[in-house]
Design a protein around this motif. Structure first.
Motif, short mmCIF file in Angstrom:
data_model
loop_
_atom_site.label_atom_id
_atom_site.label_comp_id
_atom_site.label_asym_id
_atom_site.label_seq_id
_atom_site.Cartn_x
_atom_site.Cartn_y
_atom_site.Cartn_z
N THR A 47 5.09 -15.13 -1.79
CA THR A 47 3.86 -14.02 -2.36
C THR A 47 2.64 -14.79 -1.92
O THR A 47 2.63 -16.01 -1.85
N GLU A 90 -0.59 -8.08 -6.88
CA GLU A 90 -0.84 -6.77 -6.29
C GLU A 90 0.50 -6.84 -5.16
O GLU A 90 0.97 -5.47 -4.84
N TYR A 91 0.86 -7.95 -4.55
CA TYR A 91 2.02 -7.83 -3.80
C TYR A 91 3.23 -7.30 -4.29
O TYR A 91 4.05 -6.41 -3.79
N THR A 94 3.04 -3.58 -5.55
CA THR A 94 3.42 -2.85 -4.31
C THR A 94 4.75 -2.74 -3.88
O THR A 94 5.42 -1.67 -3.70
N GLY A 97 6.49 -0.44 -6.41
CA GLY A 97 6.28 0.75 -6.52
C GLY A 97 6.92 1.57 -5.34
O GLY A 97 6.93 2.87 -5.46
N GLN A 98 7.43 0.68 -4.42
CA GLN A 98 7.83 1.69 -3.11
C GLN A 98 9.29 2.09 -3.53
O GLN A 98 9.75 2.96 -2.52
N THR A 120 -1.49 -4.97 -14.37
CA THR A 120 -1.29 -4.66 -12.91
C THR A 120 0.42 -4.62 -12.67
O THR A 120 0.97 -3.72 -12.04
N LYS A 125 1.23 2.11 -10.64
CA LYS A 125 1.14 2.00 -9.39
C LYS A 125 2.60 1.28 -9.11
O LYS A 125 3.50 1.30 -8.35
N SER A 126 2.95 0.17 -10.33
CA SER A 126 4.34 -0.36 -9.92
C SER A 126 5.55 0.57 -10.66
O SER A 126 6.54 0.31 -10.30
#
Length: 219
Positions: A47, A90-91, A94, A97-98, A120, A125-126
């Motif tokens: 990361t 954030e990495y 993301t 969350g995909q 976060t 988002k996650s």
């Protein structure tokens, strides 16, 4: 480990599958995943670390009783550099969350519950939820999850520092996540879904349930 593959030894002795993620040869701490379920696929990540403390992660897919479950293993460093932490979280959110599959994060985050980057990791988002948001005493280790029904959570004695303890979660696959689930007495939990009783009270060889003094169960 002195040219010895400790993860391979543990996997063979325990009859488990193993995946060793980015390690010291990549100038990072290293991380590994041991699984009682077959590992269908695995990818390794380094990361973002602008301050230079590279943080490794594993994103594996396991076959748990016929259901595919994402398992993320993440090991942040100790320096707590603000920009490192921001970009790494954030990495990972993301990445998590995909996927819409059931997921579990097993992590070493070094942060205070409910504050800063915690929001976060645990966010829309996650898609990840804290296994027990009321656990105020964590700093290093965290278990997060989504699209699974949690059934139990326990912590075993940590000695004098937080990263020598065990945090253990129980989840049920094939059943919908229940956002309204609350604590239930152990007497209402089937025997095969309970945590071992030998770690209650004074426990065994100095190992005992702590913080909550007993396992927690949800239904």
């Amino acid at each position: 480990m002195g040219m010895r593959d400790t993860t391979q030894y543990l996997a063979e002795e325990l009859g488990m599958w193993v995946d060793q993620g980015p390690g010291p040869d990549k100038n990072t701490w290293g991380c590994a995943l041991l699984s009682k379920f077959p590992i269908v696929n695995s990818t390794h990540h380094l990361t973002p670390s602008p301050a230079g403390e590279l943080a490794p992660a594993i994103h594996a897919v396991i076959d748990a009783y016929g259901e595919l479950v994402d398992v993320y293993v993440f090991h942040s460093g100790q320096e707590e550099d603000v920009e490192d932490r921001k970009q790494q979280s954030e990495y990972m959110f993301t990445l998590m969350g995909q996927s819409s599959r059931p997921a579990i994060l097993l992590s070493y985050l070094v942060m205070e519950p409910g504050k800063g980057n915690y929001n976060t990791w645990v966010s829309e988002k996650s898609g990840m939820r804290d296994i027990d948001a009321s656990d105020w005493d964590r700093w290093c280790e965290y278990i997060l999850y989504k699209n699974l029904r949690r059934s139990g959570y326990a912590r075993l004695s940590r000695g004098t520092v937080t990263d020598t303890e065990l945090q253990v979660g129980k989840f049920v696959v094939g059943q919908p996540e229940d956002l309204s689930a609350g604590l239930v007495p152990e007497a209402e939990v089937p025997q095969d879904m309970r945590f071992p009783s030998l770690f209650k009270g004074e426990g065994v060889r100095g190992h005992f349930y702590h913080v909550f003094d007993e396992p927690r169960y949800y239904a």
